[in-house]
Scaffold this motif. Structure first.
Motif, PDB file in Angstrom:
ATOM      1  N   TYR A 183     -18.082  43.724  10.065  1.00  0.00           N
ATOM      2  CA  TYR A 183     -16.651  43.744  10.345  1.00  0.00           C
ATOM      3  C   TYR A 183     -16.436  44.581  11.602  1.00  0.00           C
ATOM      4  O   TYR A 183     -17.087  45.618  11.794  1.00  0.00           O
ATOM      5  CB  TYR A 183     -15.872  44.367   9.182  1.00  0.00           C
ATOM      6  N   ALA A 233      -8.470  38.737  13.434  1.00  0.00           N
ATOM      7  CA  ALA A 233      -9.190  38.031  12.369  1.00  0.00           C
ATOM      8  C   ALA A 233      -9.268  36.540  12.684  1.00  0.00           C
ATOM      9  O   ALA A 233     -10.231  35.868  12.310  1.00  0.00           O
ATOM     10  CB  ALA A 233      -8.503  38.251  11.028  1.00  0.00           C
ATOM     11  N   LYS A 241     -13.999  38.663  10.954  1.00  0.00           N
ATOM     12  CA  LYS A 241     -13.994  39.801  10.025  1.00  0.00           C
ATOM     13  C   LYS A 241     -13.670  41.082  10.787  1.00  0.00           C
ATOM     14  O   LYS A 241     -14.452  41.522  11.629  1.00  0.00           O
ATOM     15  CB  LYS A 241     -15.341  39.924   9.315  1.00  0.00           C
ATOM     16  N   GLN A 296      -9.936  39.025   6.798  1.00  0.00           N
ATOM     17  CA  GLN A 296     -11.091  38.131   6.897  1.00  0.00           C
ATOM     18  C   GLN A 296     -10.633  36.680   6.933  1.00  0.00           C
ATOM     19  O   GLN A 296      -9.885  36.223   6.056  1.00  0.00           O
ATOM     20  CB  GLN A 296     -12.033  38.346   5.711  1.00  0.00           C
ATOM     21  N   SER A 308     -11.264  32.923   4.016  1.00  0.00           N
ATOM     22  CA  SER A 308     -11.453  33.622   2.740  1.00  0.00           C
ATOM     23  C   SER A 308     -10.233  33.429   1.856  1.00  0.00           C
ATOM     24  O   SER A 308      -9.147  33.093   2.336  1.00  0.00           O
ATOM     25  CB  SER A 308     -11.699  35.117   2.981  1.00  0.00           C
TER      26      SER A 308
END
Length: 465
Positions: free
Chosen positions: A156, A219, A224, A253, A256
């Motif tokens: 991330y 994002a 991420k 994220q 997701s």
């Protein structure tokens, strides 16, 4: 001679008979009739002080006898094994330089005794000199570092989102306004309203309540990302759980859903607790003596506990069927109060509880509408003794749905034009959450008031330092 931290001595990183330098403050002093004195020195690296032997052959021994709690010194000496049974090591000093005296020792507020947390809140600028606040600070540092480490290992990317904003991320309006106006000469429009065009940014500006919206833009390109920094809420809440300025970890994220971020949130919490148990054992031992005797067992059990998953509608059903007399009436659509959260956690044997799928009226405009048209794919994670520590959701990636939600809540979609662009240009399903940092520290340490867990707390009518 090398300058060493006291914690390095206790962790056996320094050899016996090494010549060392310790810089710190006097914790205690004892004068012997045998021609020497004992000084207990602390340097902030651990709650355990180091005993210094000061012989009367020192050139400034007369001055050393005048030292009081809080005075600062630089000690040159030799590390030896202690002949006493109260400590493992001690330092035989060859030179003690006094760098700072305490003016009027009788009035020094941080004496070598136990102080109440209420008193220490009135001495925020000095309270870090106490063992307890030192312990909290070192745990806070460890937790912050572990969060960065976990997310870095998972690839991330850290994004420094802005603190100054022009829009309300939560849609509640409880924000602190920024302005460079002279309040005695505020420019007005013809209708009497404030002419914000003449302010610094040419429009209304505020301190952010969340970095989420700007974080989402990254994002939607880097997949991420996370941000970690101060956020500000102008809620008139003078409780042990609320601060006007607090720190928050926010994670976003792409590609997701709710299940993905719930798994991620649980993984982060357990990772952090595990790191604290490994790296802060001195601090955990201190807290077990003075705050929570069961802290170690509690944190170890947390690592092996399964989180309970439950829908909001089922939570309401449990509350309605309970025999508990709640101060706040329970009904479908109520925003859960701390008494409700406490009951639900106890209902599930004081284990962490994950509540999902809230009525859309309770949540922010950006949360994704479920197929039932009445609830959103939102999640709150509750911890025993704390209540909500994490709040998150799937983000609404469908532009028409997002526009409708803005309209329903009376928000001007022109203020969110760039946020809507993320849905216009290559939209993707994405999710995220925010973690209240001080509340996490509260759970780990067993201290219930967040005012004790941040260096300089800002709360309603409290802005001393």
């Amino acid at each position: 001679m090398q300058i060493v931290s006291i914690i390095d001595i206790y962790e056996d990183k320094i050899e016996i008979n090494d010549k060392i330098v310790i810089c710190g403050w006097i914790k205690n002093k004892r004068i012997s009739k045998l021609g020497f004195s004992f000084l207990d020195i602390y340097d902030g690296s651990t709650c355990d002080p180091m005993q210094i032997i000061a012989n009367n052959t020192l050139s400034n021994y007369t001055n050393i006898l005048q030292l009081t709690v809080g005075c600062s010194v630089i000690v040159h000496g030799t590390l030896i094994l202690s002949k006493g049974n109260k400590q493992k090591y001690e330092v035989v000093s060859q030179n003690i330089k006094i760098t700072g005296w305490i003016d009027q020792p009788d009035t020094y507020p941080i004496s070598n005794k136990k102080h109440s947390l209420e008193f220490l809140r009135t001495m925020t600028h000095l309270r870090s000199r106490t063992n307890l606040i030192g312990v909290i600070t070192r745990i806070r540092h460890c937790v912050m570092q572990s969060l960065h480490l976990f997310l870095d290992q998972k690839k991330y990317y850290w994004i420094p989102t802005p603190i100054i904003t022009g829009i309300d991320a939560e849609g509640t309006g409880k924000m602190f306004r920024l302005s460079t106006f002279d309040f005695n000469k505020i420019p007005k429009n013809q209708d009497g309203s404030v002419n914000f065009k003449k302010d610094f940014f040419g429009k209304e500006s505020f301190l952010t309540v969340s970095g989420q919206l700007t974080l989402e833009s990254y994002a939607c390109s880097l997949s991420k990302v996370y941000t970690f920094g101060p956020t500000f809420r102008a809620e008139n809440s003078n409780t042990s759980r609320h601060l006007a300025e607090f720190w928050m970890l926010e994670v976003e994220q792409s590609f997701s859903n709710l299940t993905n971020i719930i798994f991620l949130a649980e993984s982060i919490l357990k990772y952090v607790v595990n790191i604290v148990l490994k790296n802060c054992f001195h601090e955990i031992n201190f807290l077990s003596q003075y705050i929570d005797q069961k802290i170690k067992n509690r944190l170890e059990n947390f690592l092996i506990q399964d989180f309970t998953n439950i829908d909001y509608i089922d939570v309401i059903d449990i509350l309605l069927k309970s025999k508990e007399k709640f101060q706040e009436k329970v009904f479908f659509g109520i925003d859960l109060f701390s008494e409700h959260e406490k009951y639900i956690v106890s209902y599930f044997n004081n284990k962490p509880v994950i509540i999902k799928n809230y009525p859309k009226e309770l949540k922010a405009f950006y949360m994704k509408l479920n197929d039932d048209g009445n609830t959103v794919a939102a999640v709150d994670i509750l911890l025993p003794g704390i209540g909500e520590i994490i709040g998150g959701s799937e983000r609404e990636d469908r532009i028409d749905f997002l526009k409708n939600r803005l309209k329903e809540l009376g928000l001007n979609d022109q203020d969110y034009w760039w946020y809507l662009d993320l849905r216009r240009y290559g939209t993707v399903p994405h999710s995220g959450f925010g973690l209240g940092f001080e509340r996490l520290i509260a759970y780990i340490t067993g201290l219930s008031n967040v005012r004790d867990l941040i260096p300089f707390p800002r709360t309603v009518k409290n802005f001393q330092f």
